[in-house]
Each structure stands twice: as structure tokens, then as C-alpha cells.
Write a protein that holds these residues in place. Structure first.
Motif, PDB file in Angstrom:
ATOM      1  N   LYS A   1       0.818  -1.218   0.000  1.00  0.00           N
ATOM      2  CA  LYS A   1       0.000   0.000   0.000  1.00  0.00           C
ATOM      3  C   LYS A   1       0.848   1.262   0.000  1.00  0.00           C
ATOM      4  O   LYS A   1       0.424   2.290  -0.511  1.00  0.00           O
ATOM      5  CB  LYS A   1      -0.940   0.011   1.212  1.00  0.00           C
ATOM      6  N   HIS A   2       2.041   1.174   0.622  1.00  0.00           N
ATOM      7  CA  HIS A   2       2.887   2.375   0.707  1.00  0.00           C
ATOM      8  C   HIS A   2       4.338   1.959   0.924  1.00  0.00           C
ATOM      9  O   HIS A   2       4.612   1.045   1.704  1.00  0.00           O
ATOM     10  CB  HIS A   2       2.430   3.264   1.863  1.00  0.00           C
ATOM     11  N   ILE A   3       5.228   2.641   0.214  1.00  0.00           N
ATOM     12  CA  ILE A   3       6.661   2.490   0.459  1.00  0.00           C
ATOM     13  C   ILE A   3       7.192   3.856   0.854  1.00  0.00           C
ATOM     14  O   ILE A   3       7.091   4.815   0.087  1.00  0.00           O
ATOM     15  CB  ILE A   3       7.413   1.965  -0.778  1.00  0.00           C
ATOM     16  N   GLY A   4       7.703   3.918   2.084  1.00  0.00           N
ATOM     17  CA  GLY A   4       8.271   5.161   2.581  1.00  0.00           C
ATOM     18  C   GLY A   4       9.784   5.148   2.443  1.00  0.00           C
ATOM     19  O   GLY A   4      10.352   4.366   1.685  1.00  0.00           O
ATOM     20  N   ASN A   5      10.426   6.012   3.189  1.00  0.00           N
ATOM     21  CA  ASN A   5      11.880   6.096   3.166  1.00  0.00           C
ATOM     22  C   ASN A   5      12.522   4.819   3.710  1.00  0.00           C
ATOM     23  O   ASN A   5      13.445   4.270   3.124  1.00  0.00           O
ATOM     24  CB  ASN A   5      12.314   7.314   3.991  1.00  0.00           C
ATOM     25  N   THR A   6      12.014   4.345   4.859  1.00  0.00           N
ATOM     26  CA  THR A   6      12.570   3.154   5.508  1.00  0.00           C
ATOM     27  C   THR A   6      11.516   2.077   5.765  1.00  0.00           C
ATOM     28  O   THR A   6      11.844   1.018   6.285  1.00  0.00           O
ATOM     29  CB  THR A   6      13.223   3.517   6.860  1.00  0.00           C
ATOM     30  N   SER A   7      10.259   2.347   5.406  1.00  0.00           N
ATOM     31  CA  SER A   7       9.183   1.404   5.753  1.00  0.00           C
ATOM     32  C   SER A   7       8.343   1.004   4.545  1.00  0.00           C
ATOM     33  O   SER A   7       8.280   1.715   3.544  1.00  0.00           O
ATOM     34  CB  SER A   7       8.274   2.006   6.822  1.00  0.00           C
ATOM     35  N   ILE A   8       7.723  -0.155   4.697  1.00  0.00           N
ATOM     36  CA  ILE A   8       6.779  -0.673   3.699  1.00  0.00           C
ATOM     37  C   ILE A   8       5.510  -1.079   4.444  1.00  0.00           C
ATOM     38  O   ILE A   8       5.572  -1.802   5.443  1.00  0.00           O
ATOM     39  CB  ILE A   8       7.349  -1.887   2.943  1.00  0.00           C
TER      40      ILE A   8
END
Length: 120
Positions: free
Chosen positions: A72-79
Motif C-alpha cells: 500500500k505504501h513504500i516510505g523512506n525506511t518502511s513498507i
């Protein structure tokens, strides 16, 4: 959604009601999420959050549990991954949704510090 894991529910995983323990199912979903993370960007991941987990049906011994994942979302350090678990009761019927939830993972280095996710 992508099929990430399928596994038989075994007698060693039952609760006092004779159904499969919810914690076992949750751990299978956690593994499915890690698989999806590693497909997107290989490395080490830790689970930091499980949101909106909802158990809607029971799992019985001998059911084939199938866990589907969708990023649903890929951030800088998180999925963040939405997951649905289904069972195939092996009676030539449709699969039944048993639970769903939103899991968030953080990519870490060998010192367990968050690191940037690089998409392959």
C-alpha cells in the motif's frame, strides 16, 4: 493481490476451542509480509505495526491457508502491506476469507538501525 504463502493448518496449532490459534495465523501473515518486502527490496525487516487486524472466520485443522499481499505504501525506511488470509477447506468450494490486516515493516541494517529502501 499476490499469493505470498500457503500452508496447512496442523493439529499442533489449535486453541482450547479446537480451532487454529489466532497467533499462529498472525505469524504466518507476518512471514508473508516479510516475503513481499524482500521481493521489493532485499534485506532485513522488522515488523513495527499491525493495524486494523480483523478475524472474520475460523481456521480448522487441515485447512489450506493462503495469504495474499498488496503493498500500500513504500516510505523512506518502511513498507506498509495490506494482507488477506483465506482458507481452502478442500471440499471443492470457494476459498473463504478468514482475516485481513495492515502490516508495516522497517528495513534495518546489521546493527538494527533503519535504512533507506532502494527499489530494485
Amino acid at each position: 493481490m499476490n499469493l505470498s504463502i500457503s500452508v496447512f493448518a496442523m493439529p499442533s496449532c489449535i486453541n482450547n476451542n479446537g480451532d487454529i490459534f489466532g497467533g499462529w495465523l498472525l505469524s504466518q501473515m507476518d512471514l508473508a509480509g516479510i516475503i513481499e518486502c524482500k521481493k521489493k527490496s532485499p534485506g532485513k525487516y522488522v515488523t513495527i505495526a499491525i493495524d486494523k487486524m480483523k478475524f472474520v472466520k475460523h481456521v480448522s485443522i487441515g485447512d489450506l491457508v493462503k495469504i495474499y499481499t498488496e503493498i500500500k505504501h513504500i516510505g523512506n525506511t518502511s513498507i506498509t502491506i495490506f494482507m488477506k488470509a483465506y482458507v481452502d477447506r478442500l471440499k471443492n468450494e470457494d476459498d473463504i476469507e478468514v482475516t485481513n490486516g495492515l502490516f508495516t515493516y522497517v528495513k534495518i541494517d546489521n546493527s538494527r538501525n533503519p535504512i533507506k529502501i532502494k527499489i530494485w
